[in-house]
Scaffold this active site. Structure first.
Site, PDB file in Angstrom:
ATOM      1  N   TYR A  37      41.175  34.053  44.894  1.00  0.00           N
ATOM      2  CA  TYR A  37      42.248  33.298  44.450  1.00  0.00           C
ATOM      3  C   TYR A  37      41.349  31.856  45.216  1.00  0.00           C
ATOM      4  O   TYR A  37      41.580  31.966  46.629  1.00  0.00           O
ATOM      5  CB  TYR A  37      43.865  33.120  44.209  1.00  0.00           C
ATOM      6  CG  TYR A  37      44.153  34.272  42.528  1.00  0.00           C
ATOM      7  CD1 TYR A  37      44.008  32.846  41.493  1.00  0.00           C
ATOM      8  CD2 TYR A  37      44.304  35.078  42.530  1.00  0.00           C
ATOM      9  CE1 TYR A  37      44.055  33.700  40.444  1.00  0.00           C
ATOM     10  CE2 TYR A  37      44.183  35.727  41.162  1.00  0.00           C
ATOM     11  CZ  TYR A  37      44.730  35.632  40.455  1.00  0.00           C
ATOM     12  OH  TYR A  37      45.462  35.567  39.281  1.00  0.00           O
ATOM     13  N   PHE A  38      41.016  31.016  44.711  1.00  0.00           N
ATOM     14  CA  PHE A  38      40.389  29.761  45.250  1.00  0.00           C
ATOM     15  C   PHE A  38      41.816  29.389  44.985  1.00  0.00           C
ATOM     16  O   PHE A  38      42.386  28.788  44.078  1.00  0.00           O
ATOM     17  CB  PHE A  38      39.050  29.692  45.377  1.00  0.00           C
ATOM     18  CG  PHE A  38      38.279  30.712  45.193  1.00  0.00           C
ATOM     19  CD1 PHE A  38      37.495  30.279  46.653  1.00  0.00           C
ATOM     20  CD2 PHE A  38      37.821  31.890  44.920  1.00  0.00           C
ATOM     21  CE1 PHE A  38      37.117  31.473  46.927  1.00  0.00           C
ATOM     22  CE2 PHE A  38      37.070  32.807  45.013  1.00  0.00           C
ATOM     23  CZ  PHE A  38      36.887  32.449  46.255  1.00  0.00           C
TER      24      PHE A  38
END
Length: 181
Positions: A37-38
């Site tokens: 995830y970013f």
């Protein structure tokens, strides 16, 4: 696409596998998933309720990689949201691109997921590193389609499977983030 999804904590995978077999759900596949995830350099996805991830799936000798954007949840009862996804070739290069333009890695979520189909439902039993067992039931709809009937049918299926509480709107990412604060 609109993903109408409801998730609940379950007591045991075996109990749920038996109940799914009883109603005639068909086991379709089992895969390992790794989600990186970013967070955006422009807005805080934790505050806007959005998600951007790179997902790598492995089933036997097959590996697939996807970029997925999930928009904010659009109701107060489920995890229904807009989802855009596309296949890519290389998760490392994609990650490098994201980071080069200012996106920050937040966390990696790993899980083993067993998929079932029943009528128009996709059901998954999720064994997530660091969390209790969960089950998700979802229906995919076209953009603009009314999701209220699909959402009701998902809750009805949960009830049929003996689950009337333990529903969770928080993502696995958020659940893990909350554990390690």
């Amino acid at each position: 696409m609109i993903e109408v999804e409801v998730k609940a904590k379950i007591n045991s995978f075996k109990e749920m596998e038996d109940k799914l077999a009883e109603i005639g759900a068909e086991k379709t596949k089992k895969e390992f998933q790794e989600d990186i995830y970013f967070n955006s350099p422009v807005v805080d996805f934790a505050k806007t309720d959005e998600a951007l991830r790179i997902r790598t799936t492995k089933e036997n000798d097959d590996t697939n990689i996807f970029i997925t954007y999930k928009g904010p949840k659009i109701d107060k009862q489920s995890k229904t949201r807009r989802e855009i996804e596309m296949g890519i070739e290389d998760s490392k290069k994609c990650s490098d691109i994201f980071e080069a333009i200012g996106f920050k890695k937040v966390r990696t979520v790993r899980k083993n997921r067993q998929y079932y189909t029943f009528e128009n439902f996709e059901i998954s039993l999720d064994d997530i590193e660091g969390l209790d067992p969960y089950m998700e039931i979802e229906i995919a709809l076209s953009d603009g389609e009314d999701y209220s009937e699909a959402q009701k049918s998902i809750f009805d299926l949960f009830e049929r499977l003996g689950i009337t509480d333990g529903f969770e709107r928080t993502s696995y990412l958020e659940l893990l983030e909350n554990l390690y604060k």
